[in-house]
Design a protein around this motif. Sequence first.
Motif, PDB file in Angstrom:
ATOM      1  N   ILE A  81      29.677  50.045  15.196  1.00 57.49           N
ATOM      2  CA  ILE A  81      30.178  51.631  16.053  1.00 57.49           C
ATOM      3  C   ILE A  81      28.431  52.280  15.226  1.00 57.49           C
ATOM      4  N   ARG A  82      28.320  52.377  17.236  1.00 60.44           N
ATOM      5  CA  ARG A  82      27.046  53.601  16.978  1.00 60.44           C
ATOM      6  C   ARG A  82      26.986  55.044  17.522  1.00 60.44           C
ATOM      7  N   MET A  83      26.553  55.989  16.715  1.00 60.08           N
ATOM      8  CA  MET A  83      26.296  57.182  16.537  1.00 60.08           C
ATOM      9  C   MET A  83      25.635  57.574  17.003  1.00 60.08           C
ATOM     10  N   VAL A 130      26.247  53.305  12.421  1.00 63.62           N
ATOM     11  CA  VAL A 130      25.007  53.155  13.056  1.00 63.62           C
ATOM     12  C   VAL A 130      24.620  54.682  13.635  1.00 63.62           C
ATOM     13  N   ASP A 131      22.935  54.523  12.906  1.00 66.78           N
ATOM     14  CA  ASP A 131      22.269  55.308  14.356  1.00 66.78           C
ATOM     15  C   ASP A 131      22.174  54.298  15.240  1.00 66.78           C
ATOM     16  N   ALA A 132      22.488  55.202  16.529  1.00 68.56           N
ATOM     17  CA  ALA A 132      22.656  54.686  18.188  1.00 68.56           C
ATOM     18  C   ALA A 132      20.901  54.350  18.164  1.00 68.56           C
ATOM     19  N   VAL A 133      20.094  55.272  18.059  1.00 66.45           N
ATOM     20  CA  VAL A 133      18.645  54.940  18.081  1.00 66.45           C
ATOM     21  C   VAL A 133      18.330  53.731  17.547  1.00 66.45           C
ATOM     22  N   ASN A 134      18.308  54.371  16.403  1.00 73.32           N
ATOM     23  CA  ASN A 134      16.984  53.189  15.031  1.00 73.32           C
ATOM     24  C   ASN A 134      17.399  52.221  14.314  1.00 73.32           C
ATOM     25  N   GLY A 135      18.977  52.364  14.431  1.00 74.29           N
ATOM     26  CA  GLY A 135      20.211  50.848  13.939  1.00 74.29           C
ATOM     27  C   GLY A 135      20.748  51.063  12.032  1.00 74.29           C
ATOM     28  N   GLN A 136      19.810  52.112  11.736  1.00 72.30           N
ATOM     29  CA  GLN A 136      19.932  52.878  10.794  1.00 72.30           C
ATOM     30  C   GLN A 136      21.311  52.597   9.532  1.00 72.30           C
ATOM     31  N   PRO A 137      21.948  52.273   8.950  1.00 65.29           N
ATOM     32  CA  PRO A 137      22.971  52.678   8.094  1.00 65.29           C
ATOM     33  C   PRO A 137      23.397  54.288   8.355  1.00 65.29           C
ATOM     34  N   LEU A 138      24.473  54.697   8.649  1.00 65.57           N
ATOM     35  CA  LEU A 138      25.096  56.193   8.963  1.00 65.57           C
ATOM     36  C   LEU A 138      26.256  56.255   7.547  1.00 65.57           C
ATOM     37  N   ALA A 139      25.604  57.445   6.094  1.00 60.18           N
ATOM     38  CA  ALA A 139      27.163  56.851   5.209  1.00 60.18           C
ATOM     39  C   ALA A 139      27.350  58.472   5.328  1.00 60.18           C
ATOM     40  N   GLY A 140      28.854  57.963   4.598  1.00 59.69           N
ATOM     41  CA  GLY A 140      29.501  59.444   4.587  1.00 59.69           C
ATOM     42  C   GLY A 140      29.741  59.827   6.002  1.00 59.69           C
ATOM     43  N   THR A 177      33.836  60.398  13.231  1.00 60.88           N
ATOM     44  CA  THR A 177      33.327  61.673  12.630  1.00 60.88           C
ATOM     45  C   THR A 177      32.479  61.688  11.924  1.00 60.88           C
ATOM     46  N   THR A 178      31.017  62.526  11.925  1.00 55.30           N
ATOM     47  CA  THR A 178      30.256  63.564  10.839  1.00 55.30           C
ATOM     48  C   THR A 178      29.293  64.528  11.284  1.00 55.30           C
ATOM     49  N   ALA A 179      28.924  64.975  10.574  1.00 59.88           N
ATOM     50  CA  ALA A 179      28.161  66.091  11.004  1.00 59.88           C
ATOM     51  C   ALA A 179      27.299  66.057  11.834  1.00 59.88           C
ATOM     52  N   GLU A 180      26.556  67.109  13.106  1.00 62.35           N
ATOM     53  CA  GLU A 180      25.857  66.173  13.958  1.00 62.35           C
ATOM     54  C   GLU A 180      25.950  65.606  15.167  1.00 62.35           C
TER      55      GLU A 180
END
Length: 749
Positions: free
Chosen positions: A284-286, A197-207, A260-263
Motif C-alpha cells: 500500500i503506497r501512501m 510505504v511512502d509512495a515516493v521513497n518506499g520507506q515504511p510508514l508506522a502508525g 489513513t494517517t495524518a498528512e
Amino acid sequence: MHRLHPGQRGLTRSIVPVFVAVALVVAALILFDRNTGSNRAALPTVPPAPSFTATTETEGAMAELDLVPDGTTAARVEAAQAAAGVETLLAIRVIDGFGAPLAGASVRVNLNEQVDSELAPPAAGRGAVEKDLIVGSDGLVLVEVPPDQRLLVSAKGPEGAYYRPNQSTWLTLSPGETREVELVVERPSGTFHGLVVDAVNGQPLAGVSIRPVPPRRRGSATGPAVAASGDADAGVTRSDSAGRFTFDLAKFGDGSATATTAERVPVRFRVDEDGLDPERPLLIRMQLAATLVGTIRGLDEPATITATCAAHHLRVRGEANNNGGDLVWQAPVDAVDGSFELAGLLPEKPLQIELRAGREVLQRTPQDLVLKPGERRELNWSVESGATVRVTAVDGTGVPQSGVLVHLYPGSASWQVELAPRQADPLDSGSTDASGVVEFHGVQPGRWCVAPKSLPGIADESAIAPQLTRVDVDPGDSEVEARVVVHRGEWIAGRAVDHEGEPIGGFTVIASKIGGEAGAHFSVAKQDGTFRIGPLLPGLWRVQAWRQISSGFTAPPDPLDLPTGTTDALLQFRVGAQLSAILVDPITGEQLAGDLWLEAGPLDFRHGNAQRSQPTGFGGLVPGTYQLSGIADDGRLGVVRGLQSRAGETLETIEVPVAPGGEVRVHYEGPQETAVVYIEQDGVSFTFDSVRSGTNKLLAAPLGQVTVRFSRYLGGLDESGEPRRLVHEETVQVREGEVAEAVLLVEDD
C-alpha cells in the motif's frame, strides 16, 4: 443573464454508454496516438488486488449436485407440488464452508431468456422466479421454474456479516423435473498481511490506521470522505515500525479496508487471498497530501468548496487503491470571512474545483488543478466578478443564427466536446437571440470553450455539428467576444457486408476529418449493416469500421475517404486471421498474468488481458506482420517480433517470454491537457500512456537504450490522412534497479 447552475448541466459525472466508451478508446488508441486509459506503468513486486468476484474451485466454488433429497426436502417438495400443482421444481440448498445450512442467506433465480407467458405468483411452500428469497433454518428454498429455460441461480451470505461474493450456477430443467442444487457460501479465513510505504521513497510508514469497510458501506462512493469517517477505533489495527500490519479475515472479512494517517492521502484497498502470504504482503503506497486554501468574496449564503478526481484518472493496474468511483473532497466556506481549507487532496492527479451552494454550482475552475505532494496552494474567488463572454452564432456565410443552443464548457472538457459531444458536461447554456448573440456572465479567468448543439428531438437535416471554439479569459477582462459557426444537416450514410456480401452489423463506425481540425465522430452500425454518422462539418472524411474480437476471421475493411452528403458508402469486411498468446516465465515455464499488446501499426493495435489459466485470443486480424509485446503483473516485459498472419490462418498459443526491465519517469508540462507517451525499442512500443500536464508518470521499459516519444494530438487528419500531431522524441538509457528520466516542456500553444 445566465448563472452557473446544475439544472442546465445534467449529471456532474454522467456514465458513458458502452458504445461511446468503446469509441473513445478507439479514437485514442487507434487513431490519435492510441491514448489508452490502461496504465502499463511499472508495477510493485506484490501481485495486484483482484476483484471481488475472484473464486477458485476449492474456495467458494459451487457445484450442481444430483443429491438424493433427505426426508425433510422430499416432504416439502411433495407438499408444494400437491398445493399448487407444480410440475417443474428447483430445490436450492445453501450451506456454509463446513456443510451446515446457512440460515438467512438470500437466493435468486433469474431467467436468461424472456418467456412469453407471465410467471405464476408464489404459492404456499414455494418462492418465485426473479425475486430475492431468504433461506430458512434448514437452508432450503423451493422455486417453481419454467422448463427448457436457461436459469441463473445465485446465493449470497446473510446481511450484516462478512461472506465471500455471490455464488451462482447456470442450469436448465426439463418439463416435470425436480432438481436439487447446492450452493456453498463461505466466510473468509486466514491472516491478512499488508505493508504500508511512502509512495515516493518506499520507506515504511508506522502508525497507519487500518479500518475494514463495513458490509453496509460496500458499493457506496469511495474516497477520503468515506475513508476518514471510519467507525471510531473499534476493530482498527495499525502498522508497526516496519510498516507491516495483520488482521484476521474471519473478523474483518474480505472486501475492502482503508489506510489513513495524518498528512497522507487515505487509501482504500482490496482485502482477499492476495494478502495471505506473509512473505508477499499487499503493498500500500501512501502519498503526501496537498492542501487548497483561499477566500471567497461576495457570498450571501452557506457554501462549500469541493474537489473531484474522476475515476478514470485513478485506474492504475497493480496499485492497492483500487477505487470504484470518483474521489470527492469537500470543506465549508467560513460564513464570516469567506475562508476555506481543503486538506488531504490527492497530488499529481487532475482535480476539478467547484464552489457550491447546496446543489447549485456557483463557480468552477476552467482547467483542472494538479497539485504537488505536500503543496499548499491558494485559490481566491469572487462570486460577483468575472468577464462577460459574448458569443455570436453565424452560418457558413456569416449570417447570424437565432435560436441556436450554445454550451459553455471548461477548457479541460475540450477533448470530450470533440470526441463525445453527447456526453460532455457544460457549465452553462443559452440560446441566441434575434441577432444571433448569447451572453455568459461571471466567467472567471482561464481557458474555456463554446460549441453549438442541436436541441433535443431535432430532425437530422437541421442537426448541428458540434464545432469547438476556444475562449481565453485573461485576468482583468470585462468582456470577451467569441464566434461559433453553425453547420447543419451534414451526414454520411451507407452499409457494411462481410466477404461473402452478407450484411454485418454491431461494429463501430469512425469518421475523421481530413485537412482540418475537428474531433472524430462515432456511430454503431445496425444489425442489418446500415449506418449513419453525423452531423459533420462539411468536407472530406475518412470513414472506417472497427471492432475487437477474441476469435474469428472477420477483419475490418479498408477505410474510405468520403465527402459529406454520401448516402451509399459500402464497407466490405474481409477474411482475416486469428491467434492466441500467453505470457511465460522463461525459466519455470509458468504462465503469467498481465497485459498483451498486438501491434501492426497505428491503425491496428489490440490489447488483451493475459491470464494464468488460458491463452488470450486476438481475432479479426488484417493479414500482415505483427509485433506482440507483453508486461507481466510483476513488471517483467517481453516481445515476439515478426509474426506473419495470413487470411484464414490461426496461430496457436504464441509464447511471450518475459525478462526483468526498468522504469522511466516521464514528466509533461504544456498548454494541452495531455500528451501521449510511448516507450519504444527497435520499432516496438512496449509501454504507452497519457500524461496530464504538470504530472509525472512511471512507465515500465525494457533494459538498454529506449526512445521516449511524446505526442500531442491537434485534432483531425492532415491532407495525407495522417493524424495531426506534434511529436517530441528523447533517447534514454534504462538500467535494472534505476529510474530513467524524460521531460517534455512546451511553451507554445
